[in-house]
Design a protein around this motif. Structure first.
Motif, PDB file in Angstrom:
ATOM      1  N   TYR A   3      38.066  34.574   8.613  1.00 53.48           N
ATOM      2  CA  TYR A   3      37.249  34.791   7.542  1.00 53.48           C
ATOM      3  C   TYR A   3      36.498  35.065   8.401  1.00 53.48           C
ATOM      4  O   TYR A   3      36.647  36.041   9.892  1.00 53.48           O
ATOM      5  CB  TYR A   3      36.621  33.318   7.276  1.00 53.48           C
ATOM      6  CG  TYR A   3      37.498  32.382   6.315  1.00 53.48           C
ATOM      7  CD1 TYR A   3      37.476  32.755   5.212  1.00 53.48           C
ATOM      8  CD2 TYR A   3      38.880  32.042   6.833  1.00 53.48           C
ATOM      9  CE1 TYR A   3      38.404  31.360   4.048  1.00 53.48           C
ATOM     10  CE2 TYR A   3      40.089  30.847   5.992  1.00 53.48           C
ATOM     11  CZ  TYR A   3      38.770  30.719   4.365  1.00 53.48           C
ATOM     12  OH  TYR A   3      39.823  30.012   4.078  1.00 53.48           O
ATOM     13  N   GLN A   4      35.303  35.941   8.097  1.00 53.52           N
ATOM     14  CA  GLN A   4      34.482  37.184   8.736  1.00 53.52           C
ATOM     15  C   GLN A   4      34.031  36.229  10.182  1.00 53.52           C
ATOM     16  O   GLN A   4      34.126  37.172  11.111  1.00 53.52           O
ATOM     17  CB  GLN A   4      33.596  37.603   7.697  1.00 53.52           C
ATOM     18  CG  GLN A   4      32.415  38.445   8.816  1.00 53.52           C
ATOM     19  CD  GLN A   4      31.434  38.436   8.069  1.00 53.52           C
ATOM     20  OE1 GLN A   4      30.457  37.753   7.732  1.00 53.52           O
ATOM     21  NE2 GLN A   4      31.239  39.088   6.379  1.00 53.52           N
ATOM     22  N   ARG A   5      33.997  35.271   9.795  1.00 51.31           N
ATOM     23  CA  ARG A   5      33.004  34.046  11.169  1.00 51.31           C
ATOM     24  C   ARG A   5      33.874  33.857  12.595  1.00 51.31           C
ATOM     25  O   ARG A   5      33.792  34.221  13.713  1.00 51.31           O
ATOM     26  CB  ARG A   5      32.840  32.726  11.032  1.00 51.31           C
ATOM     27  CG  ARG A   5      33.029  32.199  10.748  1.00 51.31           C
ATOM     28  CD  ARG A   5      32.717  31.285   9.642  1.00 51.31           C
ATOM     29  NE  ARG A   5      33.802  29.630   9.176  1.00 51.31           N
ATOM     30  CZ  ARG A   5      32.982  29.077   8.301  1.00 51.31           C
ATOM     31  NH1 ARG A   5      31.960  28.557   8.206  1.00 51.31           N
ATOM     32  NH2 ARG A   5      34.101  27.241   7.909  1.00 51.31           N
ATOM     33  N   PHE A  30      33.313  40.216   1.665  1.00 54.23           N
ATOM     34  CA  PHE A  30      32.375  40.485   3.272  1.00 54.23           C
ATOM     35  C   PHE A  30      33.494  39.237   3.678  1.00 54.23           C
ATOM     36  O   PHE A  30      33.679  39.459   4.966  1.00 54.23           O
ATOM     37  CB  PHE A  30      31.225  40.664   3.284  1.00 54.23           C
ATOM     38  CG  PHE A  30      31.194  42.626   2.888  1.00 54.23           C
ATOM     39  CD1 PHE A  30      32.101  43.369   3.132  1.00 54.23           C
ATOM     40  CD2 PHE A  30      30.414  43.349   2.908  1.00 54.23           C
ATOM     41  CE1 PHE A  30      32.282  44.855   1.695  1.00 54.23           C
ATOM     42  CE2 PHE A  30      30.021  44.294   2.326  1.00 54.23           C
ATOM     43  CZ  PHE A  30      31.093  45.423   1.690  1.00 54.23           C
ATOM     44  N   ASN A  31      33.347  38.517   2.684  1.00 54.59           N
ATOM     45  CA  ASN A  31      33.050  36.771   3.589  1.00 54.59           C
ATOM     46  C   ASN A  31      34.827  36.663   4.172  1.00 54.59           C
ATOM     47  O   ASN A  31      35.010  36.185   5.267  1.00 54.59           O
ATOM     48  CB  ASN A  31      33.280  35.850   2.139  1.00 54.59           C
ATOM     49  CG  ASN A  31      31.918  35.011   2.606  1.00 54.59           C
ATOM     50  OD1 ASN A  31      30.656  35.068   3.125  1.00 54.59           O
ATOM     51  ND2 ASN A  31      31.910  35.382   1.243  1.00 54.59           N
ATOM     52  N   TYR A  32      36.251  37.873   3.530  1.00 48.61           N
ATOM     53  CA  TYR A  32      37.289  36.896   4.765  1.00 48.61           C
ATOM     54  C   TYR A  32      37.574  38.721   5.303  1.00 48.61           C
ATOM     55  O   TYR A  32      38.929  39.060   5.941  1.00 48.61           O
ATOM     56  CB  TYR A  32      38.093  37.451   3.148  1.00 48.61           C
ATOM     57  CG  TYR A  32      38.358  36.809   2.546  1.00 48.61           C
ATOM     58  CD1 TYR A  32      38.009  34.964   2.631  1.00 48.61           C
ATOM     59  CD2 TYR A  32      37.233  36.559   1.561  1.00 48.61           C
ATOM     60  CE1 TYR A  32      37.585  33.604   1.618  1.00 48.61           C
ATOM     61  CE2 TYR A  32      36.745  35.596   1.025  1.00 48.61           C
ATOM     62  CZ  TYR A  32      37.185  34.059   0.565  1.00 48.61           C
ATOM     63  OH  TYR A  32      36.905  33.503  -0.537  1.00 48.61           O
ATOM     64  N   LEU A  33      36.329  39.952   6.004  1.00 44.75           N
ATOM     65  CA  LEU A  33      36.410  41.067   6.392  1.00 44.75           C
ATOM     66  C   LEU A  33      36.345  40.819   7.630  1.00 44.75           C
ATOM     67  O   LEU A  33      35.145  40.155   8.113  1.00 44.75           O
ATOM     68  CB  LEU A  33      36.523  42.475   5.546  1.00 44.75           C
ATOM     69  CG  LEU A  33      36.198  42.722   4.248  1.00 44.75           C
ATOM     70  CD1 LEU A  33      35.497  43.638   3.530  1.00 44.75           C
ATOM     71  CD2 LEU A  33      38.192  42.912   4.151  1.00 44.75           C
ATOM     72  N   PRO A  34      36.487  42.039   8.962  1.00 48.04           N
ATOM     73  CA  PRO A  34      36.247  41.843   9.756  1.00 48.04           C
ATOM     74  C   PRO A  34      35.182  42.700  10.518  1.00 48.04           C
ATOM     75  O   PRO A  34      35.043  44.013  10.393  1.00 48.04           O
ATOM     76  CB  PRO A  34      37.359  42.178  10.607  1.00 48.04           C
ATOM     77  CG  PRO A  34      38.405  43.387   9.564  1.00 48.04           C
ATOM     78  CD  PRO A  34      38.029  42.569   8.412  1.00 48.04           C
ATOM     79  N   ILE A  35      33.461  42.135   9.390  1.00 47.68           N
ATOM     80  CA  ILE A  35      32.833  43.670   9.459  1.00 47.68           C
ATOM     81  C   ILE A  35      31.549  42.233   9.640  1.00 47.68           C
ATOM     82  O   ILE A  35      31.957  41.410  10.021  1.00 47.68           O
ATOM     83  CB  ILE A  35      32.560  44.096   8.058  1.00 47.68           C
ATOM     84  CG1 ILE A  35      32.781  43.052   7.474  1.00 47.68           C
ATOM     85  CG2 ILE A  35      34.145  44.519   7.756  1.00 47.68           C
ATOM     86  CD1 ILE A  35      31.062  42.623   6.599  1.00 47.68           C
ATOM     87  N   THR A  36      30.498  42.778   9.972  1.00 48.37           N
ATOM     88  CA  THR A  36      29.262  42.746  10.067  1.00 48.37           C
ATOM     89  C   THR A  36      27.539  43.160   9.331  1.00 48.37           C
ATOM     90  O   THR A  36      28.023  44.453   9.776  1.00 48.37           O
ATOM     91  CB  THR A  36      28.410  42.162  11.676  1.00 48.37           C
ATOM     92  OG1 THR A  36      29.337  41.158  12.436  1.00 48.37           O
ATOM     93  CG2 THR A  36      26.543  41.942  12.099  1.00 48.37           C
TER      94      THR A  36
END
Length: 345
Positions: A3-5, A30-36
């Motif tokens: 998950y993103q976090r 976006f909850n599941y991606l390596p992004i901010t």
């Protein structure tokens, strides 16, 4: 699956476009991606922009140039009207950013070609979700397997009408359903069959009929432009001793055949488990991820693939600008064919 976090290394991204599709599908992914998510941009609705920024804890802009100048971004996600996809991708590339852009990537193949000529090592991925569906991955696995051998044919069925006056549509850059949704089956077929050599479109007065794709490897694909209510979409792939079917994106059936002797065999369930059909479909009795539209329809996979390419500093093998350019070439050829063979240069 993370998950993103939970990701240690993340991309600093901006999002251009916060309309219905973006809010329903892009932002939740976006909850599941390596992004901010650092910032979002929406030029026309300041109230909607402020509400979205408050919800996601990011900054808001009404001009992409301002966002690129004031934010330290690695990449941008673009999800707006297709008419402005190409110029927005161009502007992002000029700002030195990697780009994910929703399909279709442009209004004309020539616009994608210009992007290809100026991407200068940046990662650009187009959101052709059908090419990233789990069901598509299973089809590709079977088609490329030595166990199952050569693929001999391909059939796609999709609810679609081919518009008239194709030359005028291209010249005036008119947006039609053939561009907006016809790229779905085309992208899947090209992902499975490779580059297309020629296209012939046969339709009746209602615009229904077939788009015949002749692939460079000799494979023939038939895109049936069907009419009728959903669910209707399905894809079939044929081999010498098997065929595979994708129904409504959620059900994959691999038929391996049943051994028999004509006029002698009396049973349709021979011993063992190496013949007959194998079926894959999502579980719907648990609160798992594989039954959610973001995952079933390939939206998570296409965006995660883009992030991985950027983080790993590798050029995309799937759905990059070269792939998008070829999809647009086939789209244009089918639109102007009118029963005549159109060669893809």
């Amino acid at each position: 699956m993370s998950y993103q976090r939970e990701f240690g290394k993340k991309l600093r991204i901006g999002l251009v476009g916060i309309g219905f599709h973006s809010y329903r599908n892009i932002l939740p992914a976006f909850n599941y991606l390596p992004i901010t998510l650092e910032a979002v941009c929406n030029h026309s609705n300041k109230e909607l922009l402020n509400l979205t920024c408050a919800q996601y804890g990011c900054r808001g802009y009404q001009n992409v140039k301002d966002m690129y100048e004031k934010e330290n971004l690695d990449a941008v996600f673009i999800c707006v009207a297709p008419q402005v996809h190409a110029p927005l991708v161009e502007e992002a590339l000029d700002a030195g950013l990697h780009v994910w852009v929703e399909k279709p990537p442009a209004m004309r193949a020539s616009e994608v070609k210009r992007l290809l000529d100026r991407k200068e090592g940046k990662v650009v991925v187009t959101g052709f979700k059908k090419a990233f569906m789990p069901s598509t991955r299973k089809a590709l696995e079977v088609m490329k397997s030595e166990k199952y051998g050569n693929t001999t044919g391909m059939l796609a069925i999709y609810p679609m009408n081919m518009p008239e006056n194709g030359e005028e549509i291209l010249e005036q850059k008119i947006f039609t359903n053939w561009l907006g949704n016809g790229c779905h089956p085309l992208s899947l077929m090209i992902a499975a069959g490779g580059n297309v050599k020629s296209v012939i479109t046969h339709t009746n007065k209602t615009g229904n009929g077939s788009v015949i794709l002749e692939f460079e490897n000799g494979l023939i694909g038939d895109l049936c432009l069907a009419s009728g209510p959903w669910p209707l979409e399905n894809y079939q792939f044929f081999g010498d001793s098997w065929h595979l079917k994708i129904e409504n994106s959620t059900r994959v059936t691999l038929q391996r055949g049943i051994p028999f002797e004509y006029g002698i065999t009396t049973g349709f369930v021979p011993e063992g488990d190496d013949s007959g059909a194998v079926v894959w479909e999502p579980q719907n009795s648990l609160a798992t991820l594989e039954n959610k539209a973001l995952f079933v329809q390939g939206m998570y996979d296409e965006m995660k693939y883009f992030c991985d390419c950027v983080l790993e500093n590798k050029a995309p093998e799937y759905c990059g600008l070269d792939f998008a350019y070829h999809v647009m070439q086939v789209y244009e050829a089918a639109l102007v064919s009118n029963g005549e063979k159109v060669e893809i240069k």
